[in-house]
Design a protein around this motif. Structure first.
Motif, PDB file in Angstrom:
ATOM      1  N   THR A   1       0.797  -1.230   0.000  1.00  0.00           N
ATOM      2  CA  THR A   1       0.000   0.000   0.000  1.00  0.00           C
ATOM      3  C   THR A   1       0.826   1.275   0.000  1.00  0.00           C
ATOM      4  N   SER A   2       2.049   1.226   0.545  1.00  0.00           N
ATOM      5  CA  SER A   2       2.854   2.449   0.608  1.00  0.00           C
ATOM      6  C   SER A   2       4.338   2.127   0.516  1.00  0.00           C
ATOM      7  N   TRP A   3       5.107   3.129   0.144  1.00  0.00           N
ATOM      8  CA  TRP A   3       6.558   3.046   0.118  1.00  0.00           C
ATOM      9  C   TRP A   3       7.109   4.126   1.023  1.00  0.00           C
ATOM     10  N   VAL A   4       8.164   3.784   1.752  1.00  0.00           N
ATOM     11  CA  VAL A   4       8.872   4.773   2.554  1.00  0.00           C
ATOM     12  C   VAL A   4      10.252   4.932   1.933  1.00  0.00           C
ATOM     13  N   CYS A   5      10.579   6.161   1.538  1.00  0.00           N
ATOM     14  CA  CYS A   5      11.916   6.409   0.985  1.00  0.00           C
ATOM     15  C   CYS A   5      12.687   7.274   1.970  1.00  0.00           C
ATOM     16  N   ALA A   6      13.889   6.825   2.302  1.00  0.00           N
ATOM     17  CA  ALA A   6      14.753   7.538   3.240  1.00  0.00           C
ATOM     18  C   ALA A   6      16.001   7.984   2.499  1.00  0.00           C
ATOM     19  N   PHE A   7      16.376   9.234   2.714  1.00  0.00           N
ATOM     20  CA  PHE A   7      17.541   9.801   2.050  1.00  0.00           C
ATOM     21  C   PHE A   7      18.497  10.342   3.093  1.00  0.00           C
ATOM     22  N   ALA A   8      19.758   9.965   2.988  1.00  0.00           N
ATOM     23  CA  ALA A   8      20.782  10.473   3.901  1.00  0.00           C
ATOM     24  C   ALA A   8      21.883  11.130   3.080  1.00  0.00           C
ATOM     25  N   VAL A   9      22.183  12.371   3.405  1.00  0.00           N
ATOM     26  CA  VAL A   9      23.268  13.097   2.753  1.00  0.00           C
ATOM     27  C   VAL A   9      24.584  12.461   3.187  1.00  0.00           C
TER      28      VAL A   9
ATOM     29  N   GLY B   1      27.928  11.819   4.811  1.00  0.00           N
ATOM     30  CA  GLY B   1      28.529  12.470   5.967  1.00  0.00           C
ATOM     31  C   GLY B   1      27.550  12.848   7.058  1.00  0.00           C
ATOM     32  N   ASP B   2      26.267  12.678   6.807  1.00  0.00           N
ATOM     33  CA  ASP B   2      25.234  13.005   7.791  1.00  0.00           C
ATOM     34  C   ASP B   2      24.553  11.706   8.215  1.00  0.00           C
ATOM     35  N   ASN B   3      24.435  11.478   9.499  1.00  0.00           N
ATOM     36  CA  ASN B   3      23.831  10.235   9.997  1.00  0.00           C
ATOM     37  C   ASN B   3      22.311  10.275  10.004  1.00  0.00           C
ATOM     38  N   LYS B   4      21.741  11.470   9.912  1.00  0.00           N
ATOM     39  CA  LYS B   4      20.281  11.589   9.962  1.00  0.00           C
ATOM     40  C   LYS B   4      19.702  11.448   8.560  1.00  0.00           C
ATOM     41  N   ALA B   5      18.689  10.607   8.453  1.00  0.00           N
ATOM     42  CA  ALA B   5      18.004  10.398   7.175  1.00  0.00           C
ATOM     43  C   ALA B   5      16.636  11.061   7.227  1.00  0.00           C
ATOM     44  N   THR B   6      16.241  11.663   6.118  1.00  0.00           N
ATOM     45  CA  THR B   6      14.885  12.190   6.017  1.00  0.00           C
ATOM     46  C   THR B   6      14.032  11.153   5.303  1.00  0.00           C
ATOM     47  N   ALA B   7      12.826  10.957   5.790  1.00  0.00           N
ATOM     48  CA  ALA B   7      11.964   9.916   5.229  1.00  0.00           C
ATOM     49  C   ALA B   7      10.694  10.536   4.660  1.00  0.00           C
ATOM     50  N   HIS B   8      10.239   9.958   3.549  1.00  0.00           N
ATOM     51  CA  HIS B   8       9.001  10.372   2.895  1.00  0.00           C
ATOM     52  C   HIS B   8       8.148   9.133   2.671  1.00  0.00           C
ATOM     53  N   LYS B   9       6.871   9.233   2.965  1.00  0.00           N
ATOM     54  CA  LYS B   9       5.953   8.124   2.717  1.00  0.00           C
ATOM     55  C   LYS B   9       5.119   8.480   1.494  1.00  0.00           C
TER      56      LYS B   9
ATOM     57  N   ASP C   1       8.465   0.624   9.095  1.00  0.00           N
ATOM     58  CA  ASP C   1       8.996   0.848   7.748  1.00  0.00           C
ATOM     59  C   ASP C   1       9.991   2.001   7.741  1.00  0.00           C
ATOM     60  N   ARG C   2       9.699   3.039   8.512  1.00  0.00           N
ATOM     61  CA  ARG C   2      10.598   4.197   8.566  1.00  0.00           C
ATOM     62  C   ARG C   2      11.959   3.815   9.145  1.00  0.00           C
ATOM     63  N   LEU C   3      11.961   3.096  10.261  1.00  0.00           N
ATOM     64  CA  LEU C   3      13.230   2.665  10.858  1.00  0.00           C
ATOM     65  C   LEU C   3      13.986   1.716   9.939  1.00  0.00           C
ATOM     66  N   ASP C   4      13.265   0.825   9.273  1.00  0.00           N
ATOM     67  CA  ASP C   4      13.908  -0.093   8.329  1.00  0.00           C
ATOM     68  C   ASP C   4      14.555   0.665   7.174  1.00  0.00           C
ATOM     69  N   ALA C   5      13.852   1.659   6.630  1.00  0.00           N
ATOM     70  CA  ALA C   5      14.392   2.448   5.517  1.00  0.00           C
ATOM     71  C   ALA C   5      15.629   3.237   5.955  1.00  0.00           C
ATOM     72  N   GLU C   6      15.547   3.844   7.140  1.00  0.00           N
ATOM     73  CA  GLU C   6      16.701   4.590   7.648  1.00  0.00           C
ATOM     74  C   GLU C   6      17.893   3.662   7.886  1.00  0.00           C
ATOM     75  N   GLY C   7      17.631   2.482   8.426  1.00  0.00           N
ATOM     76  CA  GLY C   7      18.704   1.500   8.635  1.00  0.00           C
ATOM     77  C   GLY C   7      19.302   1.029   7.323  1.00  0.00           C
ATOM     78  N   MET C   8      18.452   0.908   6.315  1.00  0.00           N
ATOM     79  CA  MET C   8      18.945   0.468   5.010  1.00  0.00           C
ATOM     80  C   MET C   8      19.855   1.523   4.371  1.00  0.00           C
ATOM     81  N   THR C   9      19.626   2.817   4.663  1.00  0.00           N
ATOM     82  CA  THR C   9      20.543   3.839   4.140  1.00  0.00           C
ATOM     83  C   THR C   9      21.937   3.654   4.732  1.00  0.00           C
ATOM     84  N   ARG C  10      22.007   3.307   6.010  1.00  0.00           N
ATOM     85  CA  ARG C  10      23.306   3.055   6.639  1.00  0.00           C
ATOM     86  C   ARG C  10      23.952   1.799   6.058  1.00  0.00           C
ATOM     87  N   THR C  11      23.131   0.775   5.823  1.00  0.00           N
ATOM     88  CA  THR C  11      23.644  -0.459   5.224  1.00  0.00           C
ATOM     89  C   THR C  11      24.178  -0.182   3.818  1.00  0.00           C
TER      90      THR C  11
END
Length: 182
Positions: free
Chosen positions: A8-16, A18-26, A100-110
């Motif tokens: 039903t939905s996708w969560v996309c997380a983007f991390a710049v 050098g920055d550990n914080k990811a922004t997420a969009h549903k 989903d948000r935590l998974d997407a953010e974790g996947m950016t680190r991976t």
């Protein structure tokens, strides 16, 4: 950028970088135009922030949506990595929150770790071409109908066809309306 895909939905997380914080969009599932819009705006913001050009790399776990999304993104010049979800290194102790948000953010680190050369954190999957997948599925459907070991309308057969975007073709095979021997 990482995507967490569901029906039903996708969560996309983007991390710049050098920055550990990811922004997420549903976004709504399969809304590719919105996804491309988010990719472009995230890339522009990051390039402005870092004062250098960037190349977006997107990843997601192979699953219900299969490989059609990877093919589409690669056709638009976006490097796409599809990971095997069973290959992710996970902590053995304790329970962790699962959204989903935590998974997407974790996947950016991976992805960042994987891109830096540590291939132990996750295993990427070879993205088959539409033609090779279609041929493989048609040939196995032909073999299964000739040997009577499994009907062509089995769930696995439909699933293979659905992953490639040919769901109605599996139904045609099941009804005997399409000749696979050619």
């Amino acid at each position: 950028m990482a995507l967490e895909l569901s029906k039903t939905s996708w969560v996309c997380a983007f991390a710049v970088p050098g920055d550990n914080k990811a922004t997420a969009h549903k976004i709504k599932a399969r809304d590719v135009d919105r996804l491309i819009s988010i990719l472009n705006s995230s890339e522009t913001k990051a390039e402005h922030q870092l004062s250098r050009p960037l190349r977006i790399v997107l990843c997601y776990e192979v699953g219900y949506d299969g490989f059609w999304l990877a093919r589409l993104l690669m056709a638009r010049g976006i490097r796409t990595v599809v990971f095997d979800p069973a290959s992710f290194l996970m902590p053995r102790r304790g329970r962790r929150a699962k959204t989903d948000r935590l998974d997407a953010e974790g996947m950016t680190r991976t992805l960042r770790t994987w891109l830096s050369g540590d291939r132990e954190v996750a295993r990427d999957v070879l993205i088959p071409s539409v033609w090779s997948k279609k041929t493989q599925s048609a040939s196995s459907a032909s073999e299964s109908t000739s040997s009577k070991s499994a009907p062509a309308s089995s769930g696995a057969s439909k699933g293979c066809w659905r992953c490639t975007g040919f769901g109605s073709t599996a139904n045609a095979l099941a009804r005997g309306c399409w000749n696979v021997s050619t």
